[in-house]
Design a protein around this motif. Structure first.
Motif, PDB file in Angstrom:
ATOM      1  N   TYR A   1       2.743  -4.519   3.820  1.00  0.00           N
ATOM      2  CA  TYR A   1       3.722  -3.433   3.694  1.00  0.00           C
ATOM      3  C   TYR A   1       2.985  -2.150   3.338  1.00  0.00           C
ATOM      4  N   VAL A   2       3.304  -1.082   4.066  1.00  0.00           N
ATOM      5  CA  VAL A   2       2.721   0.237   3.813  1.00  0.00           C
ATOM      6  C   VAL A   2       3.855   1.248   3.795  1.00  0.00           C
ATOM      7  N   VAL A   3       3.848   2.124   2.801  1.00  0.00           N
ATOM      8  CA  VAL A   3       4.838   3.197   2.744  1.00  0.00           C
ATOM      9  C   VAL A   3       4.110   4.504   2.492  1.00  0.00           C
ATOM     10  N   GLY A   4       4.454   5.528   3.278  1.00  0.00           N
ATOM     11  CA  GLY A   4       3.783   6.813   3.156  1.00  0.00           C
ATOM     12  C   GLY A   4       4.774   7.958   3.090  1.00  0.00           C
ATOM     13  N   VAL A   5       4.359   9.008   2.419  1.00  0.00           N
ATOM     14  CA  VAL A   5       5.187  10.203   2.255  1.00  0.00           C
ATOM     15  C   VAL A   5       4.434  11.406   2.803  1.00  0.00           C
ATOM     16  N   SER A   6       5.099  12.199   3.626  1.00  0.00           N
ATOM     17  CA  SER A   6       4.542  13.473   4.074  1.00  0.00           C
ATOM     18  C   SER A   6       3.175  13.257   4.736  1.00  0.00           C
ATOM     19  N   ALA A   7       2.121  13.882   4.223  1.00  0.00           N
ATOM     20  CA  ALA A   7       0.790  13.668   4.791  1.00  0.00           C
ATOM     21  C   ALA A   7       0.395  12.196   4.734  1.00  0.00           C
TER      22      ALA A   7
ATOM     23  N   ASN B   1       2.257  -3.698  17.686  1.00  0.00           N
ATOM     24  CA  ASN B   1       1.809  -5.080  17.537  1.00  0.00           C
ATOM     25  C   ASN B   1       1.298  -5.400  16.140  1.00  0.00           C
ATOM     26  N   ASN B   2       1.179  -4.387  15.294  1.00  0.00           N
ATOM     27  CA  ASN B   2       0.766  -4.625  13.916  1.00  0.00           C
ATOM     28  C   ASN B   2       1.936  -5.276  13.174  1.00  0.00           C
ATOM     29  N   PRO B   3       1.756  -6.477  12.612  1.00  0.00           N
ATOM     30  CA  PRO B   3       2.889  -7.172  11.981  1.00  0.00           C
ATOM     31  C   PRO B   3       3.346  -6.545  10.670  1.00  0.00           C
ATOM     32  N   ALA B   4       2.582  -5.640  10.120  1.00  0.00           N
ATOM     33  CA  ALA B   4       2.945  -5.033   8.835  1.00  0.00           C
ATOM     34  C   ALA B   4       4.178  -4.143   8.989  1.00  0.00           C
ATOM     35  N   VAL B   5       4.947  -4.058   7.916  1.00  0.00           N
ATOM     36  CA  VAL B   5       6.072  -3.123   7.849  1.00  0.00           C
ATOM     37  C   VAL B   5       5.523  -1.761   7.430  1.00  0.00           C
ATOM     38  N   PHE B   6       5.917  -0.712   8.140  1.00  0.00           N
ATOM     39  CA  PHE B   6       5.485   0.641   7.795  1.00  0.00           C
ATOM     40  C   PHE B   6       6.715   1.520   7.636  1.00  0.00           C
ATOM     41  N   GLU B   7       6.885   2.073   6.438  1.00  0.00           N
ATOM     42  CA  GLU B   7       8.001   2.963   6.157  1.00  0.00           C
ATOM     43  C   GLU B   7       7.491   4.375   5.872  1.00  0.00           C
ATOM     44  N   MET B   8       8.252   5.351   6.346  1.00  0.00           N
ATOM     45  CA  MET B   8       7.974   6.748   6.055  1.00  0.00           C
ATOM     46  C   MET B   8       9.161   7.320   5.284  1.00  0.00           C
ATOM     47  N   VAL B   9       8.867   8.118   4.286  1.00  0.00           N
ATOM     48  CA  VAL B   9       9.909   8.632   3.395  1.00  0.00           C
ATOM     49  C   VAL B   9      10.321  10.032   3.828  1.00  0.00           C
ATOM     50  N   THR B  10      11.622  10.241   3.935  1.00  0.00           N
ATOM     51  CA  THR B  10      12.185  11.565   4.198  1.00  0.00           C
ATOM     52  C   THR B  10      13.235  11.866   3.135  1.00  0.00           C
TER      53      THR B  10
ATOM     54  N   LEU C   1       0.862  -1.183   0.000  1.00  0.00           N
ATOM     55  CA  LEU C   1       0.000   0.000   0.000  1.00  0.00           C
ATOM     56  C   LEU C   1       0.896   1.230   0.000  1.00  0.00           C
ATOM     57  N   VAL C   2       0.744   2.072  -1.016  1.00  0.00           N
ATOM     58  CA  VAL C   2       1.593   3.251  -1.207  1.00  0.00           C
ATOM     59  C   VAL C   2       0.732   4.499  -1.045  1.00  0.00           C
ATOM     60  N   LEU C   3       1.155   5.408  -0.168  1.00  0.00           N
ATOM     61  CA  LEU C   3       0.361   6.588   0.162  1.00  0.00           C
ATOM     62  C   LEU C   3       1.115   7.858  -0.219  1.00  0.00           C
ATOM     63  N   GLU C   4       0.608   8.549  -1.241  1.00  0.00           N
ATOM     64  CA  GLU C   4       1.178   9.835  -1.632  1.00  0.00           C
ATOM     65  C   GLU C   4       0.896  10.884  -0.564  1.00  0.00           C
ATOM     66  N   GLY C   5       1.643  11.980  -0.581  1.00  0.00           N
ATOM     67  CA  GLY C   5       1.390  13.099   0.318  1.00  0.00           C
ATOM     68  C   GLY C   5       0.415  14.083  -0.315  1.00  0.00           C
ATOM     69  N   GLY C   6       0.775  15.366  -0.233  1.00  0.00           N
ATOM     70  CA  GLY C   6      -0.094  16.377  -0.833  1.00  0.00           C
ATOM     71  C   GLY C   6      -0.691  17.342   0.161  1.00  0.00           C
ATOM     72  N   GLY C   7      -0.140  17.406   1.381  1.00  0.00           N
ATOM     73  CA  GLY C   7      -0.670  18.339   2.367  1.00  0.00           C
ATOM     74  C   GLY C   7      -2.116  18.029   2.711  1.00  0.00           C
ATOM     75  N   MET C   8      -2.961  19.047   2.697  1.00  0.00           N
ATOM     76  CA  MET C   8      -4.360  18.869   3.081  1.00  0.00           C
ATOM     77  C   MET C   8      -5.149  18.058   2.059  1.00  0.00           C
ATOM     78  N   ARG C   9      -4.613  17.859   0.864  1.00  0.00           N
ATOM     79  CA  ARG C   9      -5.271  16.941  -0.084  1.00  0.00           C
ATOM     80  C   ARG C   9      -5.250  15.511   0.455  1.00  0.00           C
ATOM     81  N   GLY C  10      -4.432  15.282   1.475  1.00  0.00           N
ATOM     82  CA  GLY C  10      -4.373  13.966   2.102  1.00  0.00           C
ATOM     83  C   GLY C  10      -5.671  13.545   2.765  1.00  0.00           C
ATOM     84  N   VAL C  11      -6.651  14.455   2.894  1.00  0.00           N
ATOM     85  CA  VAL C  11      -7.941  14.029   3.444  1.00  0.00           C
ATOM     86  C   VAL C  11      -8.598  12.994   2.529  1.00  0.00           C
ATOM     87  N   PHE C  12      -8.272  13.031   1.245  1.00  0.00           N
ATOM     88  CA  PHE C  12      -8.756  11.984   0.336  1.00  0.00           C
ATOM     89  C   PHE C  12      -8.233  10.628   0.812  1.00  0.00           C
TER      90      PHE C  12
END
Length: 291
Positions: free
Chosen positions: A45-51, A116-125, A17-28
């Motif tokens: 696996y979940v990876v998110g950027v910014s928002a 306790n969530n077994p999923a891998v979660f990455e945040m991009v900087t 699962l890939v999550l784009e940022g976008g500031g307040m557009r992240g409410v979508f």
């Protein structure tokens, strides 16, 4: 069924699962994630950027509605976006509220559920010294987790440089706004990609060379900032190509997005959240699950 090249998209244990940022557009994205939580759908696996990173944290701790509250209700109550914070915090956002008061007191973050969530979660900087993306994860140290989330969302020019592991960092969207390639490199051959722009959108601004007196300590950061628009447009083209090839499932706004990065119109934000929830329901109704 959602068909690509004659076959039905299946979401399984090799799906990220890939999550784009976008500031307040992240409410979508908040709407999409709440739909996933309502239907008990997890990804390995979940990876998110910014928002996307901040909203993804509430998905990972399974706190349904928490991300929406921070983006809509809390904005209405506290008005945490504004030039006044540049004077007190050197940031256009009230970072003290967002990264201290909110997770610790207003709507406490369920760190145990996250851990306790077994999923891998990455945040991009973005590493300010190298100008390269960093993909960071943390399941044990609460303070470091918050520092990473803050760094991932520290917009250039209007937020101070954040420090993680003694390294100066800024918003991951500078160099990797849609980290689907990262997910594929880790072996997730099919991915659900949540975007905050319509299909066909491209930045029309021209890249400009960042003068040496801006971020003068970080010459490689200036280089990537100077190519930010073209880099983002190339990623959008890649995403649309992967979508057409059936290698990703993209969930994006269908109506023209009228919410900007620093939006404070509560009705617009609520409408975009509702569209995210509706789009998730529409898209996921057409796929098969084998999780």
């Amino acid at each position: 069924m959602h068909q690509f090249l004659g076959f039905i998209m299946e979401i399984n244990r090799q799906t990220g699962l890939v999550l784009e940022g976008g500031g307040m557009r992240g409410v979508f994205t908040c709407g999409v994630l709440d739909w996933l939580l309502d239907h008990h759908i997890d990804f390995p696996y979940v990876v998110g950027v910014s928002a996307g990173a901040c909203n993804g944290l509430s998905y990972m701790s399974r706190q349904r509605g928490r991300a929406r509250y921070s983006n809509i209700d809390m904005l209405k109550k506290y008005k945490y976006i504004g030039m006044k914070y540049l004077w007190s915090q050197r940031s256009i956002l009230n970072q003290h509220l967002l990264y201290e008061e909110f997770p610790e007191r207003i709507v406490p973050y369920d760190f145990e559920a996250y851990r306790n969530n077994p999923a891998v979660f990455e945040m991009v900087t973005t590493n300010c010294l190298t100008g390269k993306a960093c993909y960071l994860t943390e399941k044990n140290n609460w303070d470091r987790l918050i520092r990473i989330a803050k760094a991932s969302s520290s917009l250039p020019y209007v937020c101070p440089v954040a420090i993680v592991d003694h390294i100066p960092m800024l918003d991951g969207g500078i160099v990797d706004s849609i980290p689907v390639e990262r997910a594929m490199q880790l072996g997730y051959s099919r991915n659900v990609v949540v975007l905050t722009r319509n299909r066909g959108y491209r930045k029309t601004e021209r890249d400009i060379r960042i003068p040496h007196f801006i971020y003068k300590r970080f010459p490689r950061l200036r280089v990537v900032l100077s190519h930010r628009c073209s880099c983002y447009n190339e990623q959008l083209e890649m995403v649309e190509r992967l979508e057409d090839e059936g290698r990703i499932l993209a969930i994006r706004p269908e109506r023209k997005v009228e919410v900007d990065r620093m939006e404070n119109d509560i009705k617009k934000l609520q409408d975009l959240y509702d569209e995210g929830y509706a789009c998730a329901e529409k898209v996921f109704a057409q796929v098969s699950f084998n999780l």
